[in-house]
Design a protein around this motif. Structure first.
Motif, PDB file in Angstrom:
ATOM      1  N   ILE A   1      82.323  28.740   6.115  1.00 16.71           N
ATOM      2  CA  ILE A   1      83.064  28.744   7.378  1.00 16.71           C
ATOM      3  C   ILE A   1      84.321  29.585   7.191  1.00 16.71           C
ATOM      4  CG2 ILE A   1      84.167  27.340   9.158  1.00 16.71           C
ATOM      5  CD1 ILE A   1      81.234  26.643   8.822  1.00 16.71           C
ATOM      6  N   LYS A   2      84.553  30.523   8.111  1.00 19.39           N
ATOM      7  CA  LYS A   2      85.764  31.336   8.045  1.00 19.39           C
ATOM      8  C   LYS A   2      86.760  30.865   9.094  1.00 19.39           C
ATOM      9  CE  LYS A   2      85.833  35.775   9.237  1.00 19.39           C
ATOM     10  NZ  LYS A   2      85.629  37.236   9.166  1.00 19.39           N
ATOM     11  N   VAL A   3      88.014  30.677   8.673  1.00 17.55           N
ATOM     12  CA  VAL A   3      89.101  30.324   9.587  1.00 17.55           C
ATOM     13  C   VAL A   3      90.041  31.519   9.652  1.00 17.55           C
ATOM     14  CG1 VAL A   3      91.021  28.778  10.066  1.00 17.55           C
ATOM     15  CG2 VAL A   3      88.914  27.872   9.059  1.00 17.55           C
ATOM     16  N   SER A   4      90.217  32.079  10.853  1.00 18.07           N
ATOM     17  CA  SER A   4      91.076  33.249  11.042  1.00 18.07           C
ATOM     18  C   SER A   4      92.298  32.865  11.864  1.00 18.07           C
ATOM     19  CB  SER A   4      90.307  34.365  11.757  1.00 18.07           C
ATOM     20  OG  SER A   4      89.234  34.817  10.947  1.00 18.07           O
ATOM     21  N   LEU A   5      93.467  33.070  11.285  1.00 19.72           N
ATOM     22  CA  LEU A   5      94.718  32.852  12.001  1.00 19.72           C
ATOM     23  C   LEU A   5      95.115  34.186  12.616  1.00 19.72           C
ATOM     24  CD1 LEU A   5      96.441  30.597   9.342  1.00 19.72           C
ATOM     25  CD2 LEU A   5      95.395  29.883  11.496  1.00 19.72           C
ATOM     26  N   THR A   6      94.857  34.334  13.902  1.00 17.22           N
ATOM     27  CA  THR A   6      94.937  35.640  14.549  1.00 17.22           C
ATOM     28  C   THR A   6      96.360  36.186  14.606  1.00 17.22           C
ATOM     29  OG1 THR A   6      94.993  34.501  16.685  1.00 17.22           O
ATOM     30  CG2 THR A   6      92.850  35.268  15.886  1.00 17.22           C
ATOM     31  N   ASP A   7      97.346  35.324  14.772  1.00 13.85           N
ATOM     32  CA  ASP A   7      98.717  35.807  14.864  1.00 13.85           C
ATOM     33  C   ASP A   7      99.285  36.213  13.509  1.00 13.85           C
ATOM     34  OD1 ASP A   7      98.473  33.072  14.281  1.00 13.85           O
ATOM     35  OD2 ASP A   7     100.555  32.682  14.814  1.00 13.85           O
ATOM     36  N   LEU A   8      98.736  35.665  12.442  1.00 15.17           N
ATOM     37  CA  LEU A   8      99.182  36.019  11.103  1.00 15.17           C
ATOM     38  C   LEU A   8      98.309  37.079  10.460  1.00 15.17           C
ATOM     39  CD1 LEU A   8      99.952  32.451   9.635  1.00 15.17           C
ATOM     40  CD2 LEU A   8     101.510  34.013  10.810  1.00 15.17           C
ATOM     41  N   ASN A   9      97.185  37.367  11.125  1.00 14.25           N
ATOM     42  CA  ASN A   9      96.196  38.296  10.567  1.00 14.25           C
ATOM     43  C   ASN A   9      95.771  37.862   9.166  1.00 14.25           C
ATOM     44  OD1 ASN A   9      94.457  40.513  10.687  1.00 14.25           O
ATOM     45  ND2 ASN A   9      95.959  41.884   9.738  1.00 14.25           N
ATOM     46  N   GLU A  10      95.526  36.551   9.028  1.00 10.30           N
ATOM     47  CA  GLU A  10      95.078  35.983   7.766  1.00 10.30           C
ATOM     48  C   GLU A  10      93.725  35.328   7.979  1.00 10.30           C
ATOM     49  OE1 GLU A  10      97.984  33.323   6.199  1.00 10.30           O
ATOM     50  OE2 GLU A  10      99.522  34.873   5.945  1.00 10.30           O
ATOM     51  N   HIS A  11      92.875  35.452   6.972  1.00 11.63           N
ATOM     52  CA  HIS A  11      91.508  34.939   7.079  1.00 11.63           C
ATOM     53  C   HIS A  11      91.178  34.162   5.811  1.00 11.63           C
ATOM     54  CE1 HIS A  11      91.048  37.865  10.390  1.00 11.63           C
ATOM     55  NE2 HIS A  11      91.742  38.662   9.573  1.00 11.63           N
ATOM     56  N   TYR A  12      90.573  32.994   5.980  1.00 12.90           N
ATOM     57  CA  TYR A  12      90.247  32.139   4.854  1.00 12.90           C
ATOM     58  C   TYR A  12      88.775  31.749   4.920  1.00 12.90           C
ATOM     59  CZ  TYR A  12      95.283  31.832   4.277  1.00 12.90           C
ATOM     60  OH  TYR A  12      96.606  32.151   4.093  1.00 12.90           O
ATOM     61  N   LEU A  13      88.102  31.880   3.797  1.00 12.96           N
ATOM     62  CA  LEU A  13      86.708  31.490   3.704  1.00 12.96           C
ATOM     63  C   LEU A  13      86.624  30.129   3.032  1.00 12.96           C
ATOM     64  CD1 LEU A  13      83.717  32.297   4.121  1.00 12.96           C
ATOM     65  CD2 LEU A  13      83.749  33.182   1.764  1.00 12.96           C
ATOM     66  N   LEU A  14      86.008  29.180   3.737  1.00 21.69           N
ATOM     67  CA  LEU A  14      85.782  27.840   3.207  1.00 21.69           C
ATOM     68  C   LEU A  14      84.315  27.727   2.825  1.00 21.69           C
ATOM     69  CD1 LEU A  14      87.697  25.725   5.885  1.00 21.69           C
ATOM     70  CD2 LEU A  14      88.622  27.051   3.986  1.00 21.69           C
ATOM     71  N   THR A  15      84.045  27.314   1.596  1.00 24.43           N
ATOM     72  CA  THR A  15      82.658  27.165   1.146  1.00 24.43           C
ATOM     73  C   THR A  15      82.449  25.755   0.624  1.00 24.43           C
ATOM     74  OG1 THR A  15      83.181  27.942  -1.093  1.00 24.43           O
ATOM     75  CG2 THR A  15      82.475  29.598   0.518  1.00 24.43           C
ATOM     76  N   VAL A  16      81.294  25.207   0.951  1.00 26.20           N
ATOM     77  CA  VAL A  16      80.905  23.879   0.460  1.00 26.20           C
ATOM     78  C   VAL A  16      79.646  24.032  -0.377  1.00 26.20           C
ATOM     79  CG1 VAL A  16      80.139  21.558   1.096  1.00 26.20           C
ATOM     80  CG2 VAL A  16      81.916  22.710   2.444  1.00 26.20           C
TER      81      VAL A  16
END
Length: 678
Positions: free
Chosen positions: A589-604
């Protein structure tokens, strides 16, 4: 839309303790109980508290003189309200404590009563020329240093409401001056959480030019503390601080370090400057400062400072007018006693010319000789606890044996500022043991014991059943009055252990709960440490009246959440992954914080949740795109369904089923778990 709401509800659970939990059935009160059910002090407790009067130099009134020295003004009605009109700070409630701390009721340890009376002394004080303190507006002190071009504010309290009231009172008494700098001495919230109470009164020019100075590592430590284990730490802190106790001679009288934490609107301001080198010299608003980094002592990010022109040393919380915690009962990483002692000695030598000492709590001290003796005794107290604990460790003593054996030497025991009003020599010795050896005491019986409820049921069954245990315990409780004070205290401590087994074996057994509550009353009344008193009496209160039903108000944490490192949210999510539910799952699952232009990949995978920052084009099974402010608004309840439904700041793409599956793997702790019952 249900998926969206669930996403943010669960993210919120990852950051804060929950709000609701049921209450257990209440017990009938005894005839002599107070309004919350706390019983009268027994003859054994009365004797124990009277005996303490011969063990301390109570005739020495110098602390009361020092605590009142320099008083410029005082508010007669010091009650502070939040925006909803609820009282969040009430010094008037403690008026039952006599001003000289000499008439302790039977239900309060007389040494702790004395400390409570000293902490009642509040107002605006002149510490030395150009240095002022506001004391009694919160758990901590706010200090104002008058510079050539304006004020320097040190440690702006816990919440916006108390800081604002203190600041406006100072302006009314001293006159308005521009604020040029704010200093955070360390990363605990009672020293920075009220910063908005200052900022809201500053002009645009003041805000633009404002220097905010803190020790290295402050941002991370200030915003991350309690997030990972926040649910548990918040619940335990309620016990330690007696949050649910009424203010009463048989309940809450103060916390040793101050009166109590304020619970209002918490705020945060990122520092503009970090002190990252030892003995850094700076000039702030025309005032020379020398900073001493002491991180890893009372806080993971902390400094003290010296004002050479004033010959004044601010000890922050490196030293206080009580023994501090090497381990705090709310739960925290153990602190290094030896490092702490070395920092104090370094300050004693580096700032030996100091003629004034002041700090983040309590009242100041004047005179070079007096300050040197104070620092020397504080230094030696922490080193004594460290050295003697390690000595006994090397003789094979367990943590519990050490805590029941170690005593300060008479030369250190007589100083009131070394007493365990906040930390204690007993649980600090256990902290040193834990620091070096951890939880295992080397006895195989303690290697893998049964859970507490299983142990309790087996004990009670072997002792003839719960009724027989309560009858025998009741007889011992009464017999304690015929023994000496040490034997009586030992009996109460034994009965606490015994009856805890009884309650864990059968939590519906009202006589067992009622007797255990009476035992906790007596242990609380005898405690010299305010946190011990809070723990014992909170336990008694919950046995009688059940758990609280409301926890932390999430809106109060909004400003802090906005400045929390994003990675802390994901780390917190990982510790809430239910391993059993996740056993056969593999998700991305990818969580993108659009105002910070940061993207995080969550893996289980393998029942473990990992996260890492990634590029925007990283592929995943699903993506959640959201702005940080909207995320926080939803977390604290400031944005509802209609706001998110039509918002352009949130979007979900990819497999909604995977998102739903992922969310279903996360536990939702409510932060109000049982403590005194299974």
């Amino acid at each position: 839309m249900k998926i969206i709401n669930r996403i943010f509800y669960l993210l919120y659970c990852c950051a804060l303790a929950g709000l609701l939990s049921g209450c257990s059935d209440s017990l009938d009160y005894e005839a002599d109980a107070n309004a919350a059910g706390h019983t009268a002090a027994t003859p054994a407790t009365i004797k124990a508290n009277q005996a303490l009067l011969a063990q301390r130099p109570f005739a020495d009134r110098s602390d009361f003189t020092l605590a009142r020295k320099g008083l410029l003004a005082q508010e007669s009605d010091l009650r502070i309200f939040d925006k909803q009109g609820s009282v969040i700070w009430d010094m008037n409630a403690y008026d039952f404590i006599d001003a000289e701390g000499e008439n302790a009721p039977a239900s309060v340890n007389p040494s702790l009563w004395r400390q409570a009376a000293l902490n009642n002394i509040h107002g605006l004080f002149e510490v030395t020329s150009g240095v002022y303190q506001l004391r009694g507006y919160d758990l901590a002190n706010m200090t104002i240093i008058e510079g050539e071009t304006g004020w320097i504010i040190v440690d702006p309290l816990t919440v916006t409401e108390t800081a604002s009231r203190a600041f406006l009172f100072a302006q009314a008494q001293l006159g308005k001056q521009p604020v040029k700098a704010i200093i955070f001495t360390h990363s605990h919230i009672d020293h920075f959480g009220g910063v908005e109470g200052i900022l809201q009164h500053l002009s645009a020019q003041e805000l633009a030019e404002l220097r905010v100075i803190a020790p290295a590592g402050f941002d991370h430590e200030a915003t991350s503390e309690n997030i990972i284990a926040g649910a548990a730490m918040g619940r335990r802190a309620g016990y330690m601080y007696g949050k649910e106790l009424m203010v009463d001679p048989r309940a809450h009288i103060g916390n040793g370090l101050g009166k109590q934490p304020a619970f209002g609107s918490f705020s945060y301001q990122r520092p503009t400057e970090l002190i990252d080198e030892h003995n850094t010299e700076q000039t702030i608003a025309g005032v020379p400062f020398i900073f001493q980094l002491v991180s890893g002592s009372e806080a993971p990010s902390e400094f003290t400072f010296y004002l050479p022109e004033h010959k004044a040393f601010c000890g922050a919380e490196l030293v206080s007018r009580n023994l501090h915690n090497l381990y705090t009962l709310r739960g925290a990483k153990v602190r290094d006693a030896l490092l702490w002692s070395r920092y104090i000695d370094e300050a004693r030598q580096r700032f030996s010319a100091a003629e004034v000492y002041f700090a983040s709590h309590h009242w100041p001290l004047w005179g070079q000789a007096q300050i040197n003796e104070f620092l020397e005794q504080q230094r030696d107290t922490y080193k004594f606890i460290h050295d003697q604990t390690v000595r006994m460790i090397n003789h094979g003593y367990t943590a519990n044996e050490i805590a029941n054996t170690i005593e300060l030497p008479e030369t250190l025991m007589q100083a009131f500022h070394n007493q365990g009003y906040y930390g204690t020599i007993q649980h600090n010795a256990k902290a040193v043991y834990q620091f070096y050896l951890g939880w295992y005491n080397a006895n195989p019986a303690q290697l893998h014991p049964l859970p507490e409820t299983d142990v309790a049921k087996r004990y009670i069954e072997m002792m003839g059943g719960i009724d027989a245990v309560v009858i025998a315990a009741t007889a011992q409780f009464e017999q304690a009055n015929q023994t000496d004070v040490n034997a009586a205290n030992a009996t109460y401590r034994w009965l606490a252990e015994l009856l805890n087994h009884a309650v864990y074996a059968d939590p519906s057994h009202a006589p067992a709960k009622a007797l255990l509550a009476k035992v906790y009353d007596q242990l609380g009344y005898q405690a010299e440490a305010a946190p011990w008193r809070g723990v014992y009496l909170s336990a008694a209160n919950e046995l009688r009246n059940g758990k609280p039903s409301v926890g932390i108000e999430p809106r109060a944490m909004k400003d802090i959440l906005l400045d929390t490192d994003v990675e802390n949210f994901f780390t917190s999510m990982a510790v809430r992954l239910n391993a059993e539910k996740a056993a056969d799952e593999e998700l991305r699952i990818k969580v993108s914080l659009t105002d910070l232009n940061e993207h995080y990949l969550l893996t289980v995978k393998n029942s473990v949740l990992h996260h890492r920052q990634v590029d925007a084009d990283t592929l995943a099974d699903a993506e959640i795109a959201v702005t940080l402010p909207l995320l926080v608004d939803i977390l604290v309840g400031d944005a509802g369904v209609s706001d998110t439904l039509f918002s352009e700041e949130l979007e979900i793409t990819g497999s909604e089923l995977d998102v739903l599956t992922f969310l279903g793997l996360l536990d939702k702790p409510d932060g109000l778990f049982n403590i005194v019952t299974p």
